[in-house]
Design a protein around this motif. Sequence first.
Motif, PDB file in Angstrom:
ATOM      1  N   ALA A  40       0.813  -1.229   0.027  1.00 27.29           N
ATOM      2  CA  ALA A  40      -0.113   0.063  -0.027  1.00 27.29           C
ATOM      3  C   ALA A  40       0.779   1.171  -0.036  1.00 27.29           C
ATOM      4  CB  ALA A  40      -0.845   0.027   1.174  1.00 27.29           C
ATOM      5  N   GLU A  41       1.946   1.128   0.920  1.00 26.48           N
ATOM      6  CA  GLU A  41       2.869   2.395   0.671  1.00 26.48           C
ATOM      7  C   GLU A  41       3.507   2.491  -0.423  1.00 26.48           C
ATOM      8  OE1 GLU A  41       1.678   1.335   4.649  1.00 26.48           O
ATOM      9  OE2 GLU A  41       2.693  -0.116   3.025  1.00 26.48           O
ATOM     10  N   GLN A  42       4.039   1.409  -1.215  1.00 32.07           N
ATOM     11  CA  GLN A  42       4.478   1.804  -2.776  1.00 32.07           C
ATOM     12  C   GLN A  42       3.303   2.281  -3.409  1.00 32.07           C
ATOM     13  OE1 GLN A  42       5.752  -2.222  -2.751  1.00 32.07           O
ATOM     14  NE2 GLN A  42       8.135  -1.824  -2.738  1.00 32.07           N
ATOM     15  N   MET A  43       2.388   1.616  -3.517  1.00 36.06           N
ATOM     16  CA  MET A  43       0.912   2.284  -4.332  1.00 36.06           C
ATOM     17  C   MET A  43       0.711   3.630  -3.924  1.00 36.06           C
ATOM     18  SD  MET A  43      -1.320  -1.432  -4.051  1.00 36.06           S
ATOM     19  CE  MET A  43      -2.672  -0.335  -4.266  1.00 36.06           C
ATOM     20  N   ALA A  44       1.206   4.355  -3.016  1.00 36.17           N
ATOM     21  CA  ALA A  44       0.759   5.611  -2.945  1.00 36.17           C
ATOM     22  C   ALA A  44       2.079   6.642  -3.237  1.00 36.17           C
ATOM     23  CB  ALA A  44       0.944   5.936  -1.069  1.00 36.17           C
ATOM     24  N   ASP A  45       3.035   5.979  -3.924  1.00 35.32           N
ATOM     25  CA  ASP A  45       3.922   6.814  -4.685  1.00 35.32           C
ATOM     26  C   ASP A  45       3.399   7.574  -5.835  1.00 35.32           C
ATOM     27  OD1 ASP A  45       6.024   5.768  -3.313  1.00 35.32           O
ATOM     28  OD2 ASP A  45       6.843   4.633  -4.777  1.00 35.32           O
ATOM     29  N   GLU A  46       3.981   8.776  -5.842  1.00 33.11           N
ATOM     30  CA  GLU A  46       3.343   9.788  -6.766  1.00 33.11           C
ATOM     31  C   GLU A  46       3.281   9.020  -8.297  1.00 33.11           C
ATOM     32  OE1 GLU A  46       5.295  13.577  -7.984  1.00 33.11           O
ATOM     33  OE2 GLU A  46       5.017  13.769  -5.980  1.00 33.11           O
ATOM     34  N   ASP A  47       3.835   8.063  -8.791  1.00 36.90           N
ATOM     35  CA  ASP A  47       3.734   7.602 -10.015  1.00 36.90           C
ATOM     36  C   ASP A  47       2.687   6.520 -10.322  1.00 36.90           C
ATOM     37  OD1 ASP A  47       4.761   5.522  -8.696  1.00 36.90           O
ATOM     38  OD2 ASP A  47       6.650   5.370  -9.910  1.00 36.90           O
ATOM     39  N   THR A  48       1.793   6.378  -9.244  1.00 35.54           N
ATOM     40  CA  THR A  48       0.835   5.483  -9.125  1.00 35.54           C
ATOM     41  C   THR A  48      -0.477   5.804  -8.845  1.00 35.54           C
ATOM     42  OG1 THR A  48       2.595   3.808  -8.824  1.00 35.54           O
ATOM     43  CG2 THR A  48       0.265   2.904  -8.390  1.00 35.54           C
ATOM     44  N   THR A  49      -1.619   5.605  -9.534  1.00 32.24           N
ATOM     45  CA  THR A  49      -2.890   5.967  -9.396  1.00 32.24           C
ATOM     46  C   THR A  49      -3.726   4.826  -8.987  1.00 32.24           C
ATOM     47  OG1 THR A  49      -2.643   7.753 -10.920  1.00 32.24           O
ATOM     48  CG2 THR A  49      -5.010   6.830 -10.527  1.00 32.24           C
ATOM     49  N   VAL A  50      -4.463   4.835  -8.079  1.00 34.27           N
ATOM     50  CA  VAL A  50      -5.051   3.464  -7.217  1.00 34.27           C
ATOM     51  C   VAL A  50      -6.575   3.814  -7.493  1.00 34.27           C
ATOM     52  CG1 VAL A  50      -5.556   2.317  -5.168  1.00 34.27           C
ATOM     53  CG2 VAL A  50      -3.055   3.069  -5.693  1.00 34.27           C
ATOM     54  N   PHE A  51      -7.222   2.781  -8.073  1.00 31.59           N
ATOM     55  CA  PHE A  51      -8.895   2.569  -8.216  1.00 31.59           C
ATOM     56  C   PHE A  51      -9.271   1.724  -7.439  1.00 31.59           C
ATOM     57  CE2 PHE A  51      -6.665   4.127 -12.118  1.00 31.59           C
ATOM     58  CZ  PHE A  51      -7.345   5.096 -12.668  1.00 31.59           C
ATOM     59  N   VAL A  52     -10.360   2.130  -6.559  1.00 26.03           N
ATOM     60  CA  VAL A  52     -10.965   1.350  -5.712  1.00 26.03           C
ATOM     61  C   VAL A  52     -12.341   1.092  -6.168  1.00 26.03           C
ATOM     62  CG1 VAL A  52     -11.560   1.187  -3.192  1.00 26.03           C
ATOM     63  CG2 VAL A  52      -9.512   2.415  -3.780  1.00 26.03           C
ATOM     64  N   VAL A  53     -12.737   0.003  -6.079  1.00 26.11           N
ATOM     65  CA  VAL A  53     -14.251  -0.234  -6.432  1.00 26.11           C
ATOM     66  C   VAL A  53     -15.091  -0.566  -5.121  1.00 26.11           C
ATOM     67  CG1 VAL A  53     -15.734  -2.020  -7.523  1.00 26.11           C
ATOM     68  CG2 VAL A  53     -13.348  -1.773  -8.486  1.00 26.11           C
ATOM     69  N   ARG A  54     -16.017   0.332  -5.190  1.00 26.12           N
ATOM     70  CA  ARG A  54     -17.117   0.078  -3.958  1.00 26.12           C
ATOM     71  C   ARG A  54     -18.550  -0.262  -4.334  1.00 26.12           C
ATOM     72  NH1 ARG A  54     -14.879   2.053   0.668  1.00 26.12           N
ATOM     73  NH2 ARG A  54     -13.052   3.353   0.261  1.00 26.12           N
ATOM     74  N   ASP A  55     -18.986  -1.085  -3.423  1.00 24.41           N
ATOM     75  CA  ASP A  55     -20.372  -1.673  -3.516  1.00 24.41           C
ATOM     76  C   ASP A  55     -21.375  -0.724  -3.263  1.00 24.41           C
ATOM     77  OD1 ASP A  55     -20.804  -1.674  -0.902  1.00 24.41           O
ATOM     78  OD2 ASP A  55     -20.439  -4.042  -0.963  1.00 24.41           O
ATOM     79  N   ASP A  56     -22.630  -0.852  -3.339  1.00 28.10           N
ATOM     80  CA  ASP A  56     -23.732  -0.035  -3.142  1.00 28.10           C
ATOM     81  C   ASP A  56     -23.836   0.309  -1.673  1.00 28.10           C
ATOM     82  OD1 ASP A  56     -24.677  -2.526  -2.722  1.00 28.10           O
ATOM     83  OD2 ASP A  56     -26.316  -2.260  -4.077  1.00 28.10           O
ATOM     84  N   THR A  57     -23.266  -0.426  -0.823  1.00 27.04           N
ATOM     85  CA  THR A  57     -22.903  -0.048   0.585  1.00 27.04           C
ATOM     86  C   THR A  57     -21.935   0.737   0.989  1.00 27.04           C
ATOM     87  OG1 THR A  57     -21.780  -1.810   1.319  1.00 27.04           O
ATOM     88  CG2 THR A  57     -24.156  -2.203   1.017  1.00 27.04           C
ATOM     89  N   GLY A  58     -20.869   0.994  -0.002  1.00 30.31           N
ATOM     90  CA  GLY A  58     -19.695   1.835   0.125  1.00 30.31           C
ATOM     91  C   GLY A  58     -18.571   0.995   0.737  1.00 30.31           C
ATOM     92  N   LYS A  59     -18.593  -0.280   0.466  1.00 25.72           N
ATOM     93  CA  LYS A  59     -17.755  -1.166   1.129  1.00 25.72           C
ATOM     94  C   LYS A  59     -16.738  -1.599  -0.200  1.00 25.72           C
ATOM     95  CE  LYS A  59     -16.471  -5.751   2.468  1.00 25.72           C
ATOM     96  NZ  LYS A  59     -17.156  -7.221   2.794  1.00 25.72           N
ATOM     97  N   ALA A  60     -15.493  -1.314   0.175  1.00 23.18           N
ATOM     98  CA  ALA A  60     -14.361  -1.525  -0.967  1.00 23.18           C
ATOM     99  C   ALA A  60     -14.235  -2.984  -1.280  1.00 23.18           C
ATOM    100  CB  ALA A  60     -12.717  -1.012  -0.282  1.00 23.18           C
ATOM    101  N   VAL A  61     -14.658  -3.278  -2.588  1.00 18.21           N
ATOM    102  CA  VAL A  61     -14.653  -4.650  -3.161  1.00 18.21           C
ATOM    103  C   VAL A  61     -13.672  -4.924  -4.103  1.00 18.21           C
ATOM    104  CG1 VAL A  61     -17.003  -5.155  -2.164  1.00 18.21           C
ATOM    105  CG2 VAL A  61     -16.502  -4.204  -4.552  1.00 18.21           C
ATOM    106  N   GLY A  62     -12.860  -4.088  -4.617  1.00 23.73           N
ATOM    107  CA  GLY A  62     -11.624  -4.326  -5.564  1.00 23.73           C
ATOM    108  C   GLY A  62     -10.943  -3.042  -5.603  1.00 23.73           C
ATOM    109  N   ILE A  63      -9.817  -3.348  -6.199  1.00 18.37           N
ATOM    110  CA  ILE A  63      -8.569  -2.322  -6.493  1.00 18.37           C
ATOM    111  C   ILE A  63      -7.928  -2.783  -7.816  1.00 18.37           C
ATOM    112  CG2 ILE A  63      -8.190  -1.810  -4.182  1.00 18.37           C
ATOM    113  CD1 ILE A  63      -5.725  -4.009  -4.310  1.00 18.37           C
TER     114      ILE A  63
END
Length: 155
Positions: A40-63
């Motif tokens: 997760a720390e490496q994914m926070a680098d400036e060169d990386t964009t992270v997409f999070v998938v959330r369901d209809d309750t707002g729960k993170a279900v994918g990346i």
Amino acid sequence: MALTIAVESPLQDEVRTLVASLDGYLQPLSPPEFQFQLTAEQMADEDTTVFVVRDDTGKAVGIGALKVHDATLGEVKRMFTTPAVRGTGAGWKVLRAIEAKARDLGLARLVLETGSTAGFEPAWALYERSGFTPRGPVLDYPDSAYNCFYEKTLT
């Protein structure tokens, strides 16, 4: 089930949980020296964009993530959905978001590395359905029996 996809920080507990679930899934599939997982720390680098998938309750279900290597090349990283949303198009949607971001950045090509053993079949199918084609090793990944590589030209 309605799914939303947004750019978010990977430094959230829910995203860390998804990263840990992905790592747990991958660990028995190939030797550790042939696994190239971003934290997760490496994914926070400036060169990386992270997409999070959330369901209809707002729960993170994918990346999924886009790591930019230079002005023309991006890499798809950390694609994962929970079992509850597999088969719903969540992976396809996050891959589309990664491609859209890459196009917005003017990248000419996307590449990715994934496993080559049993257990990776859904990933291969997703990438091939999305227009990625198999190729030889990319970037600094080793050529091994445990890894396979894909690319997609965007321009």
